[in-house]
Design a protein around this motif. Structure first.
Motif, PDB file in Angstrom:
ATOM      1  N   LYS B  74       3.331 -24.380  -9.779  1.00  0.00           N
ATOM      2  CA  LYS B  74       4.050 -23.119  -9.597  1.00  0.00           C
ATOM      3  C   LYS B  74       5.518 -23.347  -9.288  1.00  0.00           C
ATOM      4  CE  LYS B  74       0.214 -20.381  -7.798  1.00  0.00           C
ATOM      5  NZ  LYS B  74      -0.549 -20.269  -6.558  1.00  0.00           N
ATOM      6  N   ARG B  75       5.776 -24.465  -8.636  1.00  0.00           N
ATOM      7  CA  ARG B  75       7.151 -24.754  -8.230  1.00  0.00           C
ATOM      8  C   ARG B  75       7.468 -26.211  -8.537  1.00  0.00           C
ATOM      9  NH1 ARG B  75       8.898 -20.987  -4.348  1.00  0.00           N
ATOM     10  NH2 ARG B  75      10.300 -22.576  -3.539  1.00  0.00           N
ATOM     11  N   HIS B  76       8.765 -26.481  -8.640  1.00  0.00           N
ATOM     12  CA  HIS B  76       9.129 -27.819  -9.116  1.00  0.00           C
ATOM     13  C   HIS B  76      10.140 -28.529  -8.228  1.00  0.00           C
ATOM     14  CE1 HIS B  76       7.554 -25.533 -12.515  1.00  0.00           C
ATOM     15  NE2 HIS B  76       7.046 -26.672 -12.901  1.00  0.00           N
ATOM     16  N   GLU B  77      10.203 -28.143  -6.989  1.00  0.00           N
ATOM     17  CA  GLU B  77      11.087 -28.865  -6.075  1.00  0.00           C
ATOM     18  C   GLU B  77      10.568 -30.289  -5.908  1.00  0.00           C
ATOM     19  OE1 GLU B  77       9.816 -25.873  -5.487  1.00  0.00           O
ATOM     20  OE2 GLU B  77      11.100 -24.660  -4.162  1.00  0.00           O
ATOM     21  N   ARG B  78      11.499 -31.171  -5.685  1.00  0.00           N
ATOM     22  CA  ARG B  78      11.155 -32.593  -5.569  1.00  0.00           C
ATOM     23  C   ARG B  78      10.081 -32.832  -4.503  1.00  0.00           C
ATOM     24  NH1 ARG B  78      13.519 -37.543  -6.922  1.00  0.00           N
ATOM     25  NH2 ARG B  78      15.218 -36.489  -7.985  1.00  0.00           N
ATOM     26  N   GLU B  79      10.198 -32.090  -3.429  1.00  0.00           N
ATOM     27  CA  GLU B  79       9.270 -32.304  -2.319  1.00  0.00           C
ATOM     28  C   GLU B  79       7.829 -31.988  -2.732  1.00  0.00           C
ATOM     29  OE1 GLU B  79       8.831 -30.626   2.183  1.00  0.00           O
ATOM     30  OE2 GLU B  79      10.726 -30.279   1.135  1.00  0.00           O
ATOM     31  N   VAL B  81       6.664 -31.809  -5.867  1.00  0.00           N
ATOM     32  CA  VAL B  81       6.242 -32.751  -6.899  1.00  0.00           C
ATOM     33  C   VAL B  81       5.813 -34.071  -6.260  1.00  0.00           C
ATOM     34  CG1 VAL B  81       7.051 -34.163  -8.827  1.00  0.00           C
ATOM     35  CG2 VAL B  81       7.616 -31.734  -8.740  1.00  0.00           C
ATOM     36  N   ASN B  82       6.605 -34.532  -5.312  1.00  0.00           N
ATOM     37  CA  ASN B  82       6.261 -35.787  -4.642  1.00  0.00           C
ATOM     38  C   ASN B  82       4.931 -35.704  -3.914  1.00  0.00           C
ATOM     39  OD1 ASN B  82       8.439 -37.173  -5.539  1.00  0.00           O
ATOM     40  ND2 ASN B  82       9.650 -36.960  -3.666  1.00  0.00           N
ATOM     41  N   SER B  83       4.699 -34.570  -3.282  1.00  0.00           N
ATOM     42  CA  SER B  83       3.442 -34.485  -2.545  1.00  0.00           C
ATOM     43  C   SER B  83       2.269 -34.368  -3.507  1.00  0.00           C
ATOM     44  CB  SER B  83       3.468 -33.339  -1.536  1.00  0.00           C
ATOM     45  OG  SER B  83       3.324 -32.109  -2.183  1.00  0.00           O
ATOM     46  N   PHE B  84       2.534 -33.814  -4.687  1.00  0.00           N
ATOM     47  CA  PHE B  84       1.465 -33.768  -5.690  1.00  0.00           C
ATOM     48  C   PHE B  84       1.151 -35.182  -6.192  1.00  0.00           C
ATOM     49  CE2 PHE B  84      -0.093 -33.028 -10.108  1.00  0.00           C
ATOM     50  CZ  PHE B  84      -1.291 -32.419  -9.759  1.00  0.00           C
ATOM     51  N   ILE B  85       2.192 -35.952  -6.430  1.00  0.00           N
ATOM     52  CA  ILE B  85       1.989 -37.336  -6.875  1.00  0.00           C
ATOM     53  C   ILE B  85       1.230 -38.134  -5.815  1.00  0.00           C
ATOM     54  CG2 ILE B  85       3.184 -39.524  -7.369  1.00  0.00           C
ATOM     55  CD1 ILE B  85       5.318 -37.940  -8.822  1.00  0.00           C
ATOM     56  N   LYS B  86       1.586 -37.876  -4.575  1.00  0.00           N
ATOM     57  CA  LYS B  86       0.892 -38.557  -3.487  1.00  0.00           C
ATOM     58  C   LYS B  86      -0.594 -38.184  -3.498  1.00  0.00           C
ATOM     59  CE  LYS B  86       1.524 -39.377   1.466  1.00  0.00           C
ATOM     60  NZ  LYS B  86       2.176 -38.855   2.679  1.00  0.00           N
ATOM     61  N   LYS B  87      -0.845 -36.916  -3.756  1.00  0.00           N
ATOM     62  CA  LYS B  87      -2.237 -36.479  -3.828  1.00  0.00           C
ATOM     63  C   LYS B  87      -2.969 -37.183  -4.973  1.00  0.00           C
ATOM     64  CE  LYS B  87      -5.352 -32.597  -4.182  1.00  0.00           C
ATOM     65  NZ  LYS B  87      -5.892 -32.755  -2.826  1.00  0.00           N
ATOM     66  N   LEU B  88      -2.305 -37.252  -6.123  1.00  0.00           N
ATOM     67  CA  LEU B  88      -2.921 -37.922  -7.276  1.00  0.00           C
ATOM     68  C   LEU B  88      -3.332 -39.345  -6.921  1.00  0.00           C
ATOM     69  CD1 LEU B  88      -0.594 -36.850 -10.248  1.00  0.00           C
ATOM     70  CD2 LEU B  88      -2.810 -35.884  -9.570  1.00  0.00           C
TER      71      LEU B  88
END
Lengths: 156, 156
Positions: B74-79, B81-88
DNA sequence: CGTGAAATGCGGAGTTA
DNA sequence: TAACTCCGCATTTCACG
């Protein structure tokens, strides 16, 4: 064959560093090199490894753009799909391809020097396959291998 | 550093079989093992290799389904995105992910045991990330590493 | 654990600029 | 001569039964 904890460790370690020597492997597992050697040999013989790849540093090779290219074909007979796969194998720049069920038939992970090479790849190489219905490219900001697999609920 | 034909051969050979011994490599290049060893050492030091991976035989591990999962946030702020990558990185089953420009933000190459595990992966693991807008999975019939790269118009 | 094989480092020879 | 690339050899280390 049932894998025990040590076997799983071997798979995991080699997954992350395929050039580990037998000795290094054994040290990680806290077992004798000879024992480790036998296990690795057995795992190899039984076909637990598909292949061992070196991941090259693309930047160092002057390859600066990576894209995912989604391809939809007009027809899906085995013959046409096979000839498309054959074409993919002949092209320069494809790192990996996925043959998919669904709206998109193929997803290609492509790596090229610059945007000109990309344009040429799409327009000159890919698009001249007769049965292509649609092509859509997305630039890859970043891609990463995780290898987060598990075996009997044990994460590798 | 400029690569010559021999260097390129080393990269190509290791790309396809990362566990080749120095001796085997030297034999392929028709040079002495010591020479080959020096070249490989230099290439390694200069960072031409990102990593060496073992590709496991997933079927042997009871992993029978591979899917590509397209995720839109829904949103694309770096923060975020980074937390999504961390989740992955914390999830079990992701072999590789691509962070993309375009309509789809992330493409995940996922491997799981069966359709139940897939369902659980999507619904229990992935979908509970707060900023997910859309998820779409496509079954992978087949995927293959090609490594068709080139350096100065020489195919590796 | 032992044997044979391979990795590793070095000195020097040949080549080119 | 300086910079490269290669090889043969000697030593250490490892693979493998």
């Amino acid at each position: 064959m049932k894998l025990d904890q040590k076997d799983i460790q071997i798979l995991r370690l080699l997954q992350n560093n395929a050039r580990l020597s037998n000795k290094e492997l054994a040290a990680e597992l806290n077992i004798a090199p000879s024992t480790c050697h036998e296990r690795l040999k057995k795992l190899t013989q039984e076909g637990y490894f598909k292949e061992f790849n070196a991941d090259l540093n693309l930047k160092k090779l002057g390859i600066n753009i990576e894209v995912l290219v989604a391809v939809r074909l007009k027809r899906h007979e085995r013959e046409i799909v096979n000839s498309f796969i054959k074409k993919l194998k002949s092209l320069d720049g494809i790192i990996r391809f996925y043959h998919l069920a669904g709206d998109t038939d193929f997803m290609l992970h492509v790596a090229v020097e610059n945007s000109n090479s990309l344009r040429s790849f799409i327009m000159d190489e890919l698009a001249n396959f007769s049965y292509i219905d649609h092509i859509e490219s997305s630039i890859i900001y970043h891609s990463e291998c995780l290898h987060n697999l598990s075996y009997n609920n044990v994460i590798l």
